[in-house]
Design a protein around this motif. Structure first.
Motif, PDB file in Angstrom:
ATOM      1  N   VAL A  90      -6.925   1.402   3.143  1.00  0.00           N
ATOM      2  CA  VAL A  90      -7.046   0.835   1.803  1.00  0.00           C
ATOM      3  C   VAL A  90      -5.771   0.079   1.451  1.00  0.00           C
ATOM      4  O   VAL A  90      -4.672   0.451   1.845  1.00  0.00           O
ATOM      5  CB  VAL A  90      -7.307   1.941   0.758  1.00  0.00           C
ATOM      6  CG1 VAL A  90      -6.153   2.915   0.669  1.00  0.00           C
ATOM      7  CG2 VAL A  90      -7.610   1.350  -0.616  1.00  0.00           C
ATOM      8  N   ASN A  91      -5.934  -1.005   0.728  1.00  0.00           N
ATOM      9  CA  ASN A  91      -4.823  -1.604   0.001  1.00  0.00           C
ATOM     10  C   ASN A  91      -5.374  -2.129  -1.308  1.00  0.00           C
ATOM     11  O   ASN A  91      -6.545  -2.490  -1.414  1.00  0.00           O
ATOM     12  CB  ASN A  91      -4.107  -2.691   0.815  1.00  0.00           C
ATOM     13  CG  ASN A  91      -4.983  -3.909   1.059  1.00  0.00           C
ATOM     14  OD1 ASN A  91      -5.256  -4.672   0.141  1.00  0.00           O
ATOM     15  ND2 ASN A  91      -5.435  -4.088   2.293  1.00  0.00           N
ATOM     16  N   TYR A  92      -4.538  -2.143  -2.318  1.00  0.00           N
ATOM     17  CA  TYR A  92      -5.028  -2.448  -3.655  1.00  0.00           C
ATOM     18  C   TYR A  92      -5.379  -3.917  -3.813  1.00  0.00           C
ATOM     19  O   TYR A  92      -6.262  -4.281  -4.580  1.00  0.00           O
ATOM     20  CB  TYR A  92      -3.988  -2.023  -4.693  1.00  0.00           C
ATOM     21  CG  TYR A  92      -4.604  -1.518  -5.970  1.00  0.00           C
ATOM     22  CD1 TYR A  92      -5.215  -0.265  -6.000  1.00  0.00           C
ATOM     23  CD2 TYR A  92      -4.598  -2.269  -7.136  1.00  0.00           C
ATOM     24  CE1 TYR A  92      -5.792   0.219  -7.163  1.00  0.00           C
ATOM     25  CE2 TYR A  92      -5.175  -1.794  -8.304  1.00  0.00           C
ATOM     26  CZ  TYR A  92      -5.776  -0.553  -8.309  1.00  0.00           C
ATOM     27  OH  TYR A  92      -6.363  -0.083  -9.462  1.00  0.00           O
ATOM     28  N   ARG A  93      -4.682  -4.780  -3.075  1.00  0.00           N
ATOM     29  CA  ARG A  93      -4.973  -6.200  -3.192  1.00  0.00           C
ATOM     30  C   ARG A  93      -6.398  -6.503  -2.752  1.00  0.00           C
ATOM     31  O   ARG A  93      -7.142  -7.215  -3.423  1.00  0.00           O
ATOM     32  CB  ARG A  93      -3.989  -7.020  -2.347  1.00  0.00           C
ATOM     33  CG  ARG A  93      -4.232  -8.520  -2.407  1.00  0.00           C
ATOM     34  CD  ARG A  93      -3.314  -9.210  -1.398  1.00  0.00           C
ATOM     35  NE  ARG A  93      -3.517 -10.643  -1.349  1.00  0.00           N
ATOM     36  CZ  ARG A  93      -4.467 -11.248  -0.652  1.00  0.00           C
ATOM     37  NH1 ARG A  93      -5.352 -10.539   0.030  1.00  0.00           N
ATOM     38  NH2 ARG A  93      -4.569 -12.571  -0.638  1.00  0.00           N
TER      39      ARG A  93
ATOM     40  N   GLY B 138       1.254   4.168   5.473  1.00  0.00           N
ATOM     41  CA  GLY B 138       1.467   4.025   4.049  1.00  0.00           C
ATOM     42  C   GLY B 138       0.584   3.012   3.365  1.00  0.00           C
ATOM     43  O   GLY B 138       0.784   1.809   3.512  1.00  0.00           O
ATOM     44  N   THR B 139      -0.419   3.477   2.618  1.00  0.00           N
ATOM     45  CA  THR B 139      -1.299   2.554   1.912  1.00  0.00           C
ATOM     46  C   THR B 139      -0.506   1.724   0.905  1.00  0.00           C
ATOM     47  O   THR B 139       0.496   2.161   0.358  1.00  0.00           O
ATOM     48  CB  THR B 139      -2.443   3.288   1.215  1.00  0.00           C
ATOM     49  OG1 THR B 139      -1.900   4.317   0.393  1.00  0.00           O
ATOM     50  CG2 THR B 139      -3.394   3.892   2.213  1.00  0.00           C
ATOM     51  N   SER B 140      -0.985   0.505   0.662  1.00  0.00           N
ATOM     52  CA  SER B 140      -0.155  -0.510   0.030  1.00  0.00           C
ATOM     53  C   SER B 140      -0.804  -1.153  -1.187  1.00  0.00           C
ATOM     54  O   SER B 140      -2.013  -1.075  -1.383  1.00  0.00           O
ATOM     55  CB  SER B 140       0.158  -1.598   1.058  1.00  0.00           C
ATOM     56  OG  SER B 140      -1.037  -2.170   1.567  1.00  0.00           O
ATOM     57  N   ILE B 141       0.036  -1.811  -1.967  1.00  0.00           N
ATOM     58  CA  ILE B 141      -0.450  -2.704  -3.016  1.00  0.00           C
ATOM     59  C   ILE B 141      -0.853  -4.029  -2.379  1.00  0.00           C
ATOM     60  O   ILE B 141      -1.913  -4.586  -2.654  1.00  0.00           O
ATOM     61  CB  ILE B 141       0.634  -2.936  -4.088  1.00  0.00           C
ATOM     62  CG1 ILE B 141       1.102  -1.608  -4.696  1.00  0.00           C
ATOM     63  CG2 ILE B 141       0.100  -3.869  -5.174  1.00  0.00           C
ATOM     64  CD1 ILE B 141       0.058  -0.864  -5.486  1.00  0.00           C
ATOM     65  N   SER B 142       0.001  -4.575  -1.524  1.00  0.00           N
ATOM     66  CA  SER B 142      -0.266  -5.828  -0.813  1.00  0.00           C
ATOM     67  C   SER B 142      -1.322  -5.594   0.263  1.00  0.00           C
ATOM     68  O   SER B 142      -1.716  -4.449   0.515  1.00  0.00           O
ATOM     69  CB  SER B 142       1.031  -6.322  -0.162  1.00  0.00           C
ATOM     70  OG  SER B 142       1.276  -5.623   1.048  1.00  0.00           O
ATOM     71  N   PRO B 143      -1.758  -6.633   0.978  1.00  0.00           N
ATOM     72  CA  PRO B 143      -2.742  -6.451   2.058  1.00  0.00           C
ATOM     73  C   PRO B 143      -2.119  -5.911   3.357  1.00  0.00           C
ATOM     74  O   PRO B 143      -2.791  -5.885   4.377  1.00  0.00           O
ATOM     75  CB  PRO B 143      -3.303  -7.858   2.261  1.00  0.00           C
ATOM     76  CG  PRO B 143      -2.222  -8.766   1.817  1.00  0.00           C
ATOM     77  CD  PRO B 143      -1.534  -8.070   0.687  1.00  0.00           C
TER      78      PRO B 143
ATOM     79  N   ASN C 204       1.074 -13.492  -2.068  1.00  0.00           N
ATOM     80  CA  ASN C 204       1.917 -12.935  -3.124  1.00  0.00           C
ATOM     81  C   ASN C 204       1.228 -12.931  -4.485  1.00  0.00           C
ATOM     82  O   ASN C 204       1.394 -11.991  -5.270  1.00  0.00           O
ATOM     83  CB  ASN C 204       3.236 -13.704  -3.216  1.00  0.00           C
ATOM     84  CG  ASN C 204       4.190 -13.337  -2.093  1.00  0.00           C
ATOM     85  OD1 ASN C 204       3.969 -12.382  -1.356  1.00  0.00           O
ATOM     86  ND2 ASN C 204       5.258 -14.107  -1.960  1.00  0.00           N
ATOM     87  N   LEU C 205       0.445 -13.949  -4.763  1.00  0.00           N
ATOM     88  CA  LEU C 205      -0.284 -13.985  -6.034  1.00  0.00           C
ATOM     89  C   LEU C 205      -1.304 -12.841  -6.080  1.00  0.00           C
ATOM     90  O   LEU C 205      -1.443 -12.163  -7.101  1.00  0.00           O
ATOM     91  CB  LEU C 205      -0.977 -15.328  -6.216  1.00  0.00           C
ATOM     92  CG  LEU C 205      -1.848 -15.457  -7.479  1.00  0.00           C
ATOM     93  CD1 LEU C 205      -1.018 -15.224  -8.735  1.00  0.00           C
ATOM     94  CD2 LEU C 205      -2.546 -16.812  -7.522  1.00  0.00           C
ATOM     95  N   GLY C 206      -1.995 -12.635  -4.974  1.00  0.00           N
ATOM     96  CA  GLY C 206      -2.958 -11.538  -4.923  1.00  0.00           C
ATOM     97  C   GLY C 206      -2.295 -10.189  -5.099  1.00  0.00           C
ATOM     98  O   GLY C 206      -2.808  -9.310  -5.805  1.00  0.00           O
TER      99      GLY C 206
ATOM    100  N   GLN D 254      -8.661  -9.578  -4.081  1.00  0.00           N
ATOM    101  CA  GLN D 254      -9.544 -10.321  -3.181  1.00  0.00           C
ATOM    102  C   GLN D 254     -10.997 -10.204  -3.621  1.00  0.00           C
ATOM    103  O   GLN D 254     -11.778 -11.156  -3.531  1.00  0.00           O
ATOM    104  CB  GLN D 254      -9.363  -9.800  -1.755  1.00  0.00           C
ATOM    105  CG  GLN D 254     -10.018 -10.654  -0.687  1.00  0.00           C
ATOM    106  CD  GLN D 254      -9.563 -10.224   0.699  1.00  0.00           C
ATOM    107  OE1 GLN D 254      -8.391  -9.961   0.922  1.00  0.00           O
ATOM    108  NE2 GLN D 254     -10.506 -10.145   1.617  1.00  0.00           N
ATOM    109  N   ARG D 255     -11.343  -9.037  -4.125  1.00  0.00           N
ATOM    110  CA  ARG D 255     -12.728  -8.814  -4.562  1.00  0.00           C
ATOM    111  C   ARG D 255     -13.088  -9.719  -5.734  1.00  0.00           C
ATOM    112  O   ARG D 255     -14.211 -10.206  -5.841  1.00  0.00           O
ATOM    113  CB  ARG D 255     -12.893  -7.341  -4.951  1.00  0.00           C
ATOM    114  CG  ARG D 255     -14.281  -6.947  -5.398  1.00  0.00           C
ATOM    115  CD  ARG D 255     -14.507  -5.460  -5.180  1.00  0.00           C
ATOM    116  NE  ARG D 255     -13.455  -4.639  -5.730  1.00  0.00           N
ATOM    117  CZ  ARG D 255     -13.515  -4.043  -6.928  1.00  0.00           C
ATOM    118  NH1 ARG D 255     -14.588  -4.220  -7.687  1.00  0.00           N
ATOM    119  NH2 ARG D 255     -12.541  -3.290  -7.368  1.00  0.00           N
TER     120      ARG D 255
END
Length: 527
Positions: A257-260, A246-251, A275-277, A265-266
């Protein structure tokens, strides 16, 4: 007196003819528009007011709170809408299958009833939409900006490509308005008006850059913490697969892939707090998504006003839906595919003032195989025997349905493709959801050759754990606590397994052609 009798007879005939006048039908579908991203469905996003035009449509018609797809992925869901059939019957199990041209049943049935038929926008069923009188469709997913279309009458498919300029939501709306302006009004028309938005990449029109710019988007708590959710089928033994499934928002997800990582991070560097990321990534994810949603809703306002100005509003059935739902950070997931509520639920709103009283909300348990039968009966026809769905036209008129289903079936076939979701099936009633993760692709590895995923997705042949999950939706609507091992629910599980087996057999959804999967089902049925 003789002339008076003739006049009265003529008036009676005219009245009878008017009563029998078939409505126009506009079936509007957006891609990946989750029900909980529509204001009238409530939830944490409702106060952001992303869909005032859809909310007004629902207030003036009927909104279905229990509408579900049977496979939360674009091509199979669209095939079920087109055929009124489940995937094994219509032959479209996943993104790799084309819908047979002779199974484009919905326009075929409506043409038999005297309708002009057209589809404009996203099609995504690979084969040419030949059975429509007119089509102008995006190739595959199409582009958000300056989209190309394949248009009937502009050459041989698939070379019949024409170009356009602008954002796809604006362009598709313009095309549908032009079609309605010029269609033969001497007979009713059926138009499938399909947006690309808000499909992933979320490329919104520049005019929406300021929308929500200074707004904090409410976040789901399960994106950060959910200790009682899931099973080994979704987490792995001792959470060993949390980084993989399951691809994630968090790392959390590290395989693809994850959105963070892709966003926070980018832009903010490796040292950014976990959590901030995740928070910053989620805000970006949701603002871009909702800007695409806002573009759809604004264009619907334009389309609805056109229908009113042209005098077509009262005699046109307007249906709004999405081809499935969308995970918007719940359980730390992005995309769809899952049987969890946010991905499985479809919005479904119908407006037709000649039949539907204002402000109706129905909890009837419907799914996407029911859409075609209902539209056919709205057009004055009867549901064909070959369709597995059923018409819910009585509900539109405020009447009860007889002998309606108590559970709806679901199956995701693709297994660890794209967003690393394991293959699973299950049933949902109004109060409970039972899911079985069988965790294996339906094709053996040696048969992958020639399929689009052949060399793209490492791990597709990986078998994931085989486990059950049960959610008590009445007491746990966010599906945070898997109750499968709770002894208080064992009689409910027994009943749901009986229902699941019956539906698989009745709907031609068994694994008789996939013995390796059937062996897994048999082995773990009573776990």
């Amino acid at each position: 007196m003789k002339y008076l009798s003739v006049l009265l007879l003529s008036l009676l005939c005219l009245t009878s003819s008017a009563k029998k006048k078939q409505p126009n039908i506009i079936f509007i579908m957006s891609d990946d528009h989750a029900a909980h991203a529509i204001g009238s469905y409530g939830g944490r996003l409702a106060n952001l007011d992303p869909t005032p035009n859809l909310d007004k449509l629902a207030a003036d018609g009927i909104r279905f709170s229990n509408a579900y797809c049977n496979n939360s992925i674009c091509t199979p869901s669209r095939a079920s809408i087109m055929t009124g059939q489940y995937p094994q019957t219509n032959g479209v199990l996943d993104l790799d299958h084309a819908l047979d041209i002779e199974k484009q049943y919905l326009p075929m049935e409506l043409k038999e009833l005297g309708y002009s038929t057209a589809i404009i926008g996203k099609w995504h069923l690979k084969s040419e939409p030949q059975k429509f009188d007119y089509y102008k469709v995006l190739p595959s997913q199409g582009k958000y900006f300056n989209p190309e279309f394949r248009e009937k009458g502009q050459g041989e498919w698939p070379k019949n490509v024409v170009k356009s300029e602008g954002h796809s939501s604006d362009v598709i709306t313009d095309l549908s308005i032009d079609y309605i302006k010029n269609v033969d009004k001497s007979k009713p028309f059926f138009l499938m008006h399909h947006y690309k938005a808000p499909h992933d990449m979320f490329e919104y029109a520049p005019r929406y850059e300021a929308y929500l710019a200074d707004t904090e988007i409410p976040e789901p708590a399960s994106m950060y913490n959910q200790p009682n959710w899931g099973s080994e089928g979704t987490r792995g033994k001792n959470d060993s697969l949390l980084h993989y499934i399951g691809t994630s928002i968090s790392p959390r997800h590290q395989t693809m892939v994850n959105y963070r990582t892709n966003y926070a991070q980018r832009f903010f560097g490796d040292s950014i707090d976990h959590n901030l990321g995740t928070h910053l990534a989620y805000q970006k994810y949701m603002k871009d998504y909702l800007r695409c949603v806002k573009g759809v809703d604004d264009n619907l306002g334009r389309l609805f006003q056109f229908l009113k100005d042209e005098g077509l509003w009262e005699n046109t059935v307007i249906i709004y839906t999405g081809d499935q739902g969308m995970m918007l950070g719940e359980h730390d997931f992005m995309d769809k595919r899952w049987m969890y509520e946010e991905a499985m639920q479809m919005p479904f709103i119908v407006h037709y003032p000649k039949m539907i009283a204002k402000g109706q909300v129905s909890d009837l348990l419907i799914n996407n195989t029911d859409f075609a039968p209902t539209m056919i009966e709205l057009a004055g026809g009867e549901t064909p025997d070959y369709m597995q769905g059923a018409s819910f036209i009585n509900s539109l008129a405020g009447e009860p349905e007889q002998d309606w289903r108590q559970a709806t079936y679901y199956r995701y076939w693709m297994h660890i493709i794209h967003h690393y979701v394991p293959a699973h099936f299950g049933v949902r009633t109004k109060d409970y959801k039972l899911i079985f993760y069988y965790g294996k692709h339906y094709l053996p590895k040696e048969d992958f050759k020639g399929h689009y995923w052949e060399t793209t997705y490492v791990g597709i042949d990986k078998e994931t754990p085989h486990t059950w999950e049960l959610y008590d939706l009445k007491n746990d609507p966010q599906e945070l606590h898997n109750r499968y091992d709770d002894p208080r629910y064992q009689s409910i599980i027994t009943d749901l397994k009986k229902e699941l087996k019956q539906q698989r057999e009745a709907l031609n959804e068994t694994d008789v052609n996939y013995p390796e999967i059937q062996a897994i089902v048999d082995k773990h049925w009573d776990d």
